[in-house]
Design a protein around this motif. Structure first.
Motif, mmCIF file in Angstrom:
data_model
loop_
_atom_site.group_PDB
_atom_site.id
_atom_site.type_symbol
_atom_site.label_atom_id
_atom_site.label_comp_id
_atom_site.label_asym_id
_atom_site.label_seq_id
_atom_site.Cartn_x
_atom_site.Cartn_y
_atom_site.Cartn_z
ATOM 1 N N THR A 238 0.817 -1.222 0.000
ATOM 2 C CA THR A 238 0.000 0.000 0.000
ATOM 3 C C THR A 238 0.848 1.269 0.000
ATOM 4 O O THR A 238 0.308 2.362 -0.197
ATOM 5 C CB THR A 238 -0.945 0.022 1.213
ATOM 6 O OG1 THR A 238 -0.179 -0.124 2.411
ATOM 7 C CG2 THR A 238 -1.971 -1.098 1.125
ATOM 8 N N ASN A 239 2.162 1.135 0.218
ATOM 9 C CA ASN A 239 3.031 2.314 0.146
ATOM 10 C C ASN A 239 2.989 2.956 -1.241
ATOM 11 O O ASN A 239 3.288 4.148 -1.391
ATOM 12 C CB ASN A 239 4.476 1.947 0.494
ATOM 13 C CG ASN A 239 4.660 1.707 1.980
ATOM 14 O OD1 ASN A 239 3.834 2.115 2.791
ATOM 15 N ND2 ASN A 239 5.741 1.041 2.348
ATOM 16 N N MET A 240 2.650 2.160 -2.250
ATOM 17 C CA MET A 240 2.541 2.712 -3.597
ATOM 18 C C MET A 240 1.509 3.844 -3.650
ATOM 19 O O MET A 240 1.644 4.793 -4.421
ATOM 20 C CB MET A 240 2.137 1.615 -4.590
ATOM 21 C CG MET A 240 3.242 0.638 -4.932
ATOM 22 S SD MET A 240 4.520 1.424 -5.930
ATOM 23 C CE MET A 240 5.555 0.009 -6.303
ATOM 24 N N LYS A 251 -3.006 2.641 -13.354
ATOM 25 C CA LYS A 251 -1.568 2.371 -13.245
ATOM 26 C C LYS A 251 -1.268 1.527 -12.008
ATOM 27 O O LYS A 251 -0.518 0.542 -12.068
ATOM 28 C CB LYS A 251 -0.796 3.691 -13.197
ATOM 29 C CG LYS A 251 0.715 3.526 -13.261
ATOM 30 C CD LYS A 251 1.424 4.876 -13.239
ATOM 31 C CE LYS A 251 1.149 5.680 -14.485
ATOM 32 N NZ LYS A 251 1.925 6.943 -14.506
ATOM 33 N N ILE A 252 -1.863 1.895 -10.872
ATOM 34 C CA ILE A 252 -1.602 1.144 -9.643
ATOM 35 C C ILE A 252 -2.243 -0.238 -9.699
ATOM 36 O O ILE A 252 -1.733 -1.207 -9.134
ATOM 37 C CB ILE A 252 -2.088 1.923 -8.404
ATOM 38 C CG1 ILE A 252 -1.481 1.333 -7.117
ATOM 39 C CG2 ILE A 252 -3.591 1.941 -8.304
ATOM 40 C CD1 ILE A 252 -0.002 1.491 -7.006
ATOM 41 N N LYS A 253 -3.366 -0.356 -10.445
ATOM 42 C CA LYS A 253 -4.025 -1.650 -10.567
ATOM 43 C C LYS A 253 -3.120 -2.663 -11.244
ATOM 44 O O LYS A 253 -3.025 -3.823 -10.812
ATOM 45 C CB LYS A 253 -5.326 -1.494 -11.360
ATOM 46 C CG LYS A 253 -6.096 -2.804 -11.519
ATOM 47 C CD LYS A 253 -7.343 -2.594 -12.377
ATOM 48 C CE LYS A 253 -8.065 -3.907 -12.606
ATOM 49 N NZ LYS A 253 -9.232 -3.757 -13.499
ATOM 50 N N THR A 254 -2.416 -2.263 -12.302
ATOM 51 C CA THR A 254 -1.538 -3.209 -13.004
ATOM 52 C C THR A 254 -0.363 -3.627 -12.121
ATOM 53 O O THR A 254 0.093 -4.772 -12.187
ATOM 54 C CB THR A 254 -0.993 -2.595 -14.311
ATOM 55 O OG1 THR A 254 -0.253 -1.402 -14.011
ATOM 56 C CG2 THR A 254 -2.136 -2.259 -15.254
ATOM 57 N N ILE A 255 0.119 -2.708 -11.280
ATOM 58 C CA ILE A 255 1.215 -3.058 -10.367
ATOM 59 C C ILE A 255 0.737 -4.062 -9.335
ATOM 60 O O ILE A 255 1.405 -5.064 -9.055
ATOM 61 C CB ILE A 255 1.776 -1.797 -9.691
ATOM 62 C CG1 ILE A 255 2.422 -0.876 -10.729
ATOM 63 C CG2 ILE A 255 2.797 -2.172 -8.618
ATOM 64 C CD1 ILE A 255 2.867 0.467 -10.191
ATOM 65 N N TRP A 256 -0.429 -3.828 -8.768
ATOM 66 C CA TRP A 256 -0.967 -4.755 -7.770
ATOM 67 C C TRP A 256 -1.271 -6.119 -8.360
ATOM 68 O O TRP A 256 -1.092 -7.147 -7.699
ATOM 69 C CB TRP A 256 -2.219 -4.149 -7.125
ATOM 70 C CG TRP A 256 -1.874 -3.263 -5.967
ATOM 71 C CD1 TRP A 256 -0.644 -3.098 -5.392
ATOM 72 C CD2 TRP A 256 -2.758 -2.411 -5.243
ATOM 73 N NE1 TRP A 256 -0.702 -2.189 -4.366
ATOM 74 C CE2 TRP A 256 -1.990 -1.749 -4.247
ATOM 75 C CE3 TRP A 256 -4.110 -2.116 -5.352
ATOM 76 C CZ2 TRP A 256 -2.543 -0.842 -3.356
ATOM 77 C CZ3 TRP A 256 -4.660 -1.209 -4.459
ATOM 78 C CH2 TRP A 256 -3.894 -0.584 -3.473
ATOM 79 N N LEU A 312 10.701 -2.036 -4.544
ATOM 80 C CA LEU A 312 9.990 -1.508 -5.707
ATOM 81 C C LEU A 312 9.388 -0.158 -5.353
ATOM 82 O O LEU A 312 8.698 -0.025 -4.337
ATOM 83 C CB LEU A 312 8.886 -2.472 -6.130
ATOM 84 C CG LEU A 312 8.047 -2.075 -7.340
ATOM 85 C CD1 LEU A 312 8.891 -2.113 -8.607
ATOM 86 C CD2 LEU A 312 6.829 -2.997 -7.479
ATOM 87 N N GLY A 313 9.664 0.827 -6.181
ATOM 88 C CA GLY A 313 9.132 2.157 -5.943
ATOM 89 C C GLY A 313 9.102 2.951 -7.229
ATOM 90 O O GLY A 313 9.365 2.424 -8.311
#
Length: 342
Positions: A238-240, A251-256, A312-313
């Motif tokens: 969740t730090n993302m 964008k965050i959905k594809t990372i998760w 990862l960041g």
């Protein structure tokens, strides 16, 4: 080749952008105590750096932001590693100070501490070799050229792999090799198999079979493949959400989605070469993280890589801090692993 002035200005822009997440203008750079150039001079150099591909200019702003190429140059040539604070050192040491009953606890605790110290997402891979040893090895010929190699571990995992046999190897020679391997390697921890193979078996095998080098390479490849059954430990996913770059839901959905897909995550993190590795933007093979940076560190015992820890960041990552942490951590992990397994 950048001039010293360009290097100084690029370094200042990246430092400011890492802190602020806002495009950096010439006036703000000119106010820094370590940059003694006029705003006009800085603007000219920024324009040149943009033309060279090290900076980009968002269409909504007069300021510049680093490109992936700029970050790469920064990491390779400009970054100055931090000195860990005494508090950070103590928190890292706390990972190894607790009473540990299973090696997985160390890996999981390491991931948690790293995400807390960096405010990024940490990913730790722990191989099955922590507690597994070889139970049985078999080579079953299919024809003159191929055989099925079967490896059974003490945890019950069974791995089958079709292998190409060296030309001219007979069935009786294969049987001899299998008998020798089972006599010498059964009960040996998976991470020690390669060392034992060369230290204890190579010379003896040469007394009984031909094509020793080819057969040793074949066996080594089979055993190495069996070390790739790993647990994945995530912390700080969740730090993302706190990073300005990832306010876009898609964008965050594809990372998760990637973080939830264990085989793909193992491939992304575990494919890193040994040591400390920094992959920026499109250097990451998976499409979900081409706008991210990943810094990985491997930990080893007796030359055998046991696992990998990754951070990862955003590409706007605090590279100096993270690389320093990973350097320190990989050394501590290697020392602890050596003591655990000796």
């Amino acid at each position: 080749m950048l001039t010293e002035r360009q290097r100084m200005i690029l370094n200042a822009i990246i430092d400011d952008y890492i802190r602020s997440a806002e495009p950096v203008g010439s006036r703000s750079i000119s106010k820094r105590g370590d940059v003694n150039f006029s705003p006009a001079t800085i603007r000219n150099e920024m324009a040149d750096l943009e033309e060279l591909g090290y900076l980009e200019q968002p269409h909504t702003s007069a300021g510049r932001i680093p490109s992936h190429k700029g970050y790469r140059y920064y990491v390779d040539h400009l970054v100055r590693l931090d000195r860990l604070s005494s508090e950070d050192v103590m928190r890292l040491k706390s990972v190894f100070a607790e009473k540990i009953t299973a090696m997985e606890e160390i890996v999981q605790h390491t991931a948690s501490i790293l995400s807390q110290l960096t405010n990024y997402t940490s990913i730790a891979l722990g191989p099955e070799v922590f507690d597994a040893s070889l139970r049985h090895f078999q080579l079953l010929p299919l024809n003159e050229n191929t055989a099925v190699a079967i490896v059974v571990t003490s945890t019950g995992h069974v791995e089958n792999k079709t292998v190409t046999l060296p030309e001219g190897v007979s069935a009786s020679e294969l049987e001899t090799v299998v008998n020798l391997l089972n006599a010498k390697l059964v009960g040996v921890p998976l991470y020690k198999l390669r060392a034992q193979l060369y230290n204890e078996i190579g010379q003896e095998m040469s007394q009984y079979v031909s094509h020793v080098q080819e057969l040793m390479a074949l066996v080594e490849g089979v055993l190495a493949d069996n070390n790739d059954h790993r647990q994945v430990y995530l912390s700080g996913a969740t730090n993302m959400l706190i990073q300005p770059e990832f306010q876009d839901v898609d964008k965050i959905k594809t990372i998760w989605e990637l973080l939830e897909e264990t085989p793909a995550l193992i491939k992304v993190v575990g494919s890193a070469p040994s040591g400390i590795q920094v992959r920026i933007g499109q250097e990451n093979a998976h499409a979900a993280i081409t706008n991210c940076s990943m810094i990985t560190a491997t930990y080893s015992v007796d030359g055998q890589t046991l696992g990998t820890v990754g951070i990862l960041g955003p590409t706007r990552m605090e590279y100096a801090k993270v690389i320093t942490l990973m350097n320190h951590l990989s050394g501590q992990m290697a020392l602890f692993m050596h003591q655990w397994y000796k």
